[in-house]
Design a protein around this motif. Structure first.
Motif, mmCIF file in Angstrom:
data_model
loop_
_atom_site.group_PDB
_atom_site.id
_atom_site.type_symbol
_atom_site.label_atom_id
_atom_site.label_comp_id
_atom_site.label_asym_id
_atom_site.label_seq_id
_atom_site.Cartn_x
_atom_site.Cartn_y
_atom_site.Cartn_z
ATOM 1 N N ALA A 167 0.820 -1.210 0.000
ATOM 2 C CA ALA A 167 0.000 0.000 0.000
ATOM 3 C C ALA A 167 0.851 1.256 0.000
ATOM 4 C CB ALA A 167 -0.919 -0.003 1.218
ATOM 5 N N ARG A 168 2.024 1.200 0.618
ATOM 6 C CA ARG A 168 2.923 2.362 0.653
ATOM 7 C C ARG A 168 3.690 2.548 -0.645
ATOM 8 N NH1 ARG A 168 4.388 0.613 5.973
ATOM 9 N NH2 ARG A 168 6.279 -0.277 5.089
ATOM 10 N N GLY A 169 3.607 1.574 -1.516
ATOM 11 C CA GLY A 169 4.321 1.691 -2.775
ATOM 12 C C GLY A 169 5.626 0.951 -2.811
ATOM 13 N N ASP A 170 5.970 0.278 -1.700
ATOM 14 C CA ASP A 170 7.214 -0.488 -1.689
ATOM 15 C C ASP A 170 7.183 -1.598 -2.725
ATOM 16 O OD1 ASP A 170 7.609 1.147 0.393
ATOM 17 O OD2 ASP A 170 8.050 -0.392 1.884
ATOM 18 N N ALA A 171 5.977 -2.113 -3.005
ATOM 19 C CA ALA A 171 5.857 -3.172 -4.003
ATOM 20 C C ALA A 171 6.248 -2.657 -5.378
ATOM 21 C CB ALA A 171 4.435 -3.717 -4.026
ATOM 22 N N ASN A 172 5.890 -1.404 -5.684
ATOM 23 C CA ASN A 172 6.267 -0.840 -6.979
ATOM 24 C C ASN A 172 7.778 -0.724 -7.097
ATOM 25 O OD1 ASN A 172 3.624 -0.572 -7.816
ATOM 26 N ND2 ASN A 172 3.397 1.455 -6.905
ATOM 27 N N ALA A 173 8.413 -0.344 -5.987
ATOM 28 C CA ALA A 173 9.873 -0.274 -6.001
ATOM 29 C C ALA A 173 10.477 -1.654 -6.213
ATOM 30 C CB ALA A 173 10.372 0.327 -4.689
ATOM 31 N N LEU A 174 9.840 -2.669 -5.603
ATOM 32 C CA LEU A 174 10.333 -4.035 -5.768
ATOM 33 C C LEU A 174 10.194 -4.484 -7.220
ATOM 34 C CD1 LEU A 174 11.385 -6.671 -4.570
ATOM 35 C CD2 LEU A 174 9.021 -7.276 -3.998
ATOM 36 N N HIS A 175 9.050 -4.132 -7.846
ATOM 37 C CA HIS A 175 8.864 -4.486 -9.249
ATOM 38 C C HIS A 175 9.940 -3.823 -10.115
ATOM 39 C CE1 HIS A 175 5.321 -6.703 -8.548
ATOM 40 N NE2 HIS A 175 4.530 -5.690 -8.309
ATOM 41 N N ALA A 176 10.249 -2.573 -9.808
ATOM 42 C CA ALA A 176 11.269 -1.867 -10.584
ATOM 43 C C ALA A 176 12.624 -2.528 -10.406
ATOM 44 C CB ALA A 176 11.326 -0.405 -10.147
ATOM 45 N N GLN A 177 12.910 -2.954 -9.167
ATOM 46 C CA GLN A 177 14.178 -3.640 -8.904
ATOM 47 C C GLN A 177 14.254 -4.951 -9.679
ATOM 48 O OE1 GLN A 177 14.705 -4.766 -4.826
ATOM 49 N NE2 GLN A 177 16.809 -5.412 -5.101
ATOM 50 N N LYS A 178 13.134 -5.696 -9.691
ATOM 51 C CA LYS A 178 13.109 -6.956 -10.424
ATOM 52 C C LYS A 178 13.352 -6.723 -11.910
ATOM 53 C CE LYS A 178 10.179 -9.911 -7.538
ATOM 54 N NZ LYS A 178 8.903 -10.656 -7.487
ATOM 55 N N ALA A 179 12.741 -5.660 -12.444
ATOM 56 C CA ALA A 179 12.920 -5.364 -13.856
ATOM 57 C C ALA A 179 14.383 -5.069 -14.153
ATOM 58 C CB ALA A 179 12.042 -4.188 -14.254
ATOM 59 N N ALA A 180 15.037 -4.361 -13.226
ATOM 60 C CA ALA A 180 16.423 -3.964 -13.444
ATOM 61 C C ALA A 180 17.366 -5.146 -13.424
ATOM 62 C CB ALA A 180 16.845 -2.946 -12.383
ATOM 63 N N ILE A 181 16.966 -6.240 -12.743
ATOM 64 C CA ILE A 181 17.877 -7.369 -12.651
ATOM 65 C C ILE A 181 17.544 -8.468 -13.647
ATOM 66 C CG2 ILE A 181 18.407 -6.933 -10.231
ATOM 67 C CD1 ILE A 181 16.509 -9.207 -9.482
ATOM 68 N N GLY A 182 16.713 -8.152 -14.651
ATOM 69 C CA GLY A 182 16.637 -9.156 -15.695
ATOM 70 C C GLY A 182 15.321 -9.439 -16.369
ATOM 71 N N TYR A 183 14.226 -8.790 -16.016
ATOM 72 C CA TYR A 183 12.987 -9.000 -16.752
ATOM 73 C C TYR A 183 12.959 -8.051 -17.939
ATOM 74 C CZ TYR A 183 11.347 -11.747 -12.807
ATOM 75 O OH TYR A 183 11.229 -12.710 -11.843
ATOM 76 N N PRO A 184 13.039 -8.564 -19.148
ATOM 77 C CA PRO A 184 13.192 -7.687 -20.311
ATOM 78 C C PRO A 184 11.950 -6.882 -20.676
ATOM 79 C CG PRO A 184 13.039 -9.984 -20.999
ATOM 80 C CD PRO A 184 13.137 -9.990 -19.509
ATOM 81 N N TYR A 185 10.775 -7.349 -20.292
ATOM 82 C CA TYR A 185 9.540 -6.656 -20.668
ATOM 83 C C TYR A 185 8.652 -6.480 -19.430
ATOM 84 C CZ TYR A 185 11.228 -8.096 -25.233
ATOM 85 O OH TYR A 185 12.015 -8.300 -26.334
ATOM 86 N N PRO A 186 9.030 -5.572 -18.522
ATOM 87 C CA PRO A 186 8.309 -5.418 -17.252
ATOM 88 C C PRO A 186 7.098 -4.494 -17.374
ATOM 89 C CG PRO A 186 10.204 -3.972 -17.265
ATOM 90 C CD PRO A 186 10.237 -4.706 -18.582
ATOM 91 N N PHE A 187 6.184 -4.832 -18.291
ATOM 92 C CA PHE A 187 5.034 -3.953 -18.490
ATOM 93 C C PHE A 187 4.084 -4.028 -17.291
ATOM 94 C CE2 PHE A 187 4.571 -7.884 -21.016
ATOM 95 C CZ PHE A 187 3.460 -8.466 -20.427
#
Length: 471
Positions: A167-187
């Motif tokens: 709810a605080r948005g930490d999940a969005n930061a986690l998604h961004a981190q995951k994208a940075a470490i290797g998900y090529p299409y993090p739509f």
């Protein structure tokens, strides 16, 4: 944003992903914390017993959805994806007779379902409508450890802290981190999905596959996809064979076998009306949801209450569509998982949170997208198909009679499958250009769910649940 195909599609048991699979999974997580030596409450002695309280929708429809049984099985150490459904009744009776559970690594623990499992109808937990508090006690009843869990739909479970972080948005930061470490299409939206597809010249299925392959091998992915397919079709086949009444007291009879027998008898005799294809889709879906209502093995698609829609449309593709093949099945499931991930990320797939629009509506949207993709649709047509199917489920309430996943759930899955095929067909007749974007439709579903009265969100306090046949 990334949710794996194996997050969206989970093999488990009925009758509910949020009320059965989720609580069982939460109990398993709690046992892991106890095994892992999480700090106990100050002054607590040796652990000796377990307890649970169910809140919100888990309380109001928990008995009809077998939530009490799920907690027992979870405290025994069983998990939804490996539990044999045929052993469930005997295991439940064992706990009720002995008032004891013996999970691996923790020894014998006191758990009397009559005393230690509380349906709390008065206290709603703040995080989500499907809340539960799990506890461990020492020999004299002092609190040893406590955790609050939320079953947020589709078998997904979060602790109170995890939900607050999201709810605080930490999940969005986690998604961004995951994208940075290797998900090529993090739509994270349909708009991003279409833009990435256009820039890469890849289909939605290929982008989804690339994301999966960044964290697993192709053989593992393909084996997992075929396992999902087989589980879906096995569930249909079992449902088409079974007869008798469904459990729970409503005396609802299984109908799938009888309808299927009629359809088979009409083949090759020029007796079928053109609209009989709708009956095939309905009977496939009903077979799954009759199995789900009986506590059988199903695949969350994306939930148990909506588990018949997508397998029905997939079976329709395989058995009735020209040119169907295994590659089309892969494309179907990968595409459907991508759409399901968008809906879950940006709205909800929980009937207790947004009503049945989030369950059957989401399932129909996913199935429409999958079929459109398998039949050669462009990314724009696929997005259009998903939007059409979801749009025409907006506002659908979740009002199960008797708290059971039977009326109106079983037939509703059949109609959701028919809508999905119609949506895919309409989209394929167009060029992908349409008025209402999928993202906006998903947001409309979220807003509608927020505005919906709780009577119509899996509490069995309104709608069909209180308008029963007169005896």
């Amino acid at each position: 944003m990334f949710l794996s195909i194996f997050d969206i599609f989970k093999i488990g048991i009925g009758p509910s992903s949020s009320h059965t699979m989720g609580p069982m999974t939460a109990a398993g997580r709690f046992l892991d914390d106890l095994r892992g030596g999480r700090d106990k409450e100050p002054g607590a002695g040796q652990m000796a017993g377990l307890g649970a309280s169910l809140h919100g929708s888990l309380a109001f429809t928990g008995k009809g959805h077998a939530t009490d049984r799920a907690v027992m099985l979870g405290f025994m150490g069983f998990l939804p994806d490996t539990l044999n459904p045929d052993s469930v009744e005997a295991l439940e009776e064992e706990v009720r007779q002995t008032c004891t559970v013996t999970p691996d690594g923790l020894g014998a623990l006191r758990f009397d379902p009559q005393v230690d499992l509380v349906f709390d109808y008065d206290t709603a937990l703040p995080g989500h409508a499907n809340g539960m508090i799990l506890k461990a006690f020492d020999e004299v009843g002092n609190l040893y450890l406590q955790e609050t869990y939320y079953s947020i739909g589709g078998g997904f479970v979060l602790t109170a802290t995890e939900l607050e972080d999201m709810a605080r948005g930490d999940a969005n930061a986690l998604h961004a981190q995951k994208a940075a470490i290797g998900y090529p299409y993090p739509f994270g939206s349909a708009e991003e999905m279409l833009k990435m597809g256009a820039a890469s010249d890849k289909s939605i299925a290929h982008m989804k596959e690339a994301n999966e392959l960044s964290h697993m091998g192709k053989a593992v992915l393909d084996k997992g996809i075929m396992r999902l397919r087989d589980a879906m079709f096995d569930c249909i086949d079992r449902g088409l064979r079974m007869e008798g009444e469904l459990p729970g007291g409503l005396r609802v009879k299984r109908r799938a076998k009888h309808i299927h027998d009629q359809l088979l008898s009409e083949q090759g005799r020029n007796l079928s009306q053109p609209h009989t294809i709708n009956d095939w889709m309905s009977v496939y879906a009903m077979a799954v949801n009759e199995e789900n209502a009986a506590g059988g093995r199903v695949v969350t698609s994306p939930t148990n209450g909506a588990a018949g829609v997508l397998p029905s449309v997939l079976r329709y593709y395989r058995d009735h569509c020209v040119g169907a093949n295994d590659d089309g099945v892969r494309i179907f499931l990968l595409t459907a998982a991508a759409i399901g991930g968008l809906i879950k990320h940006n709205a909800s797939i929980s009937g207790a949170e947004v009503g049945c629009q989030g369950e059957v509506g989401s399932a129909s949207s996913m199935a429409a997208a999958g079929l459109c993709a398998a039949l050669g649709g462009t990314n724009a047509q696929i997005e259009n198909a998903a939007e059409i199917a979801l749009e025409h489920h907006l506002g659908m309430t979740c009002d199960p009679v008797g708290g059971l996943v039977q009326v109106p759930c079983i037939e509703r899955n059949g109609l959701g499958a028919i809508k999905a095929v119609s949506a895919a067909s309409l989209a394929l007749r167009g060029d992908g250009q349409h008025f209402m974007p999928l993202d906006n439709c998903i947001e409309a579903m979220r807003q509608t769910g927020l505005d919906m009265n709780t009577k119509y969100k899996e509490t069995s306090q309104g709608g069909l649940a209180v308008n029963l046949p007169q005896c």
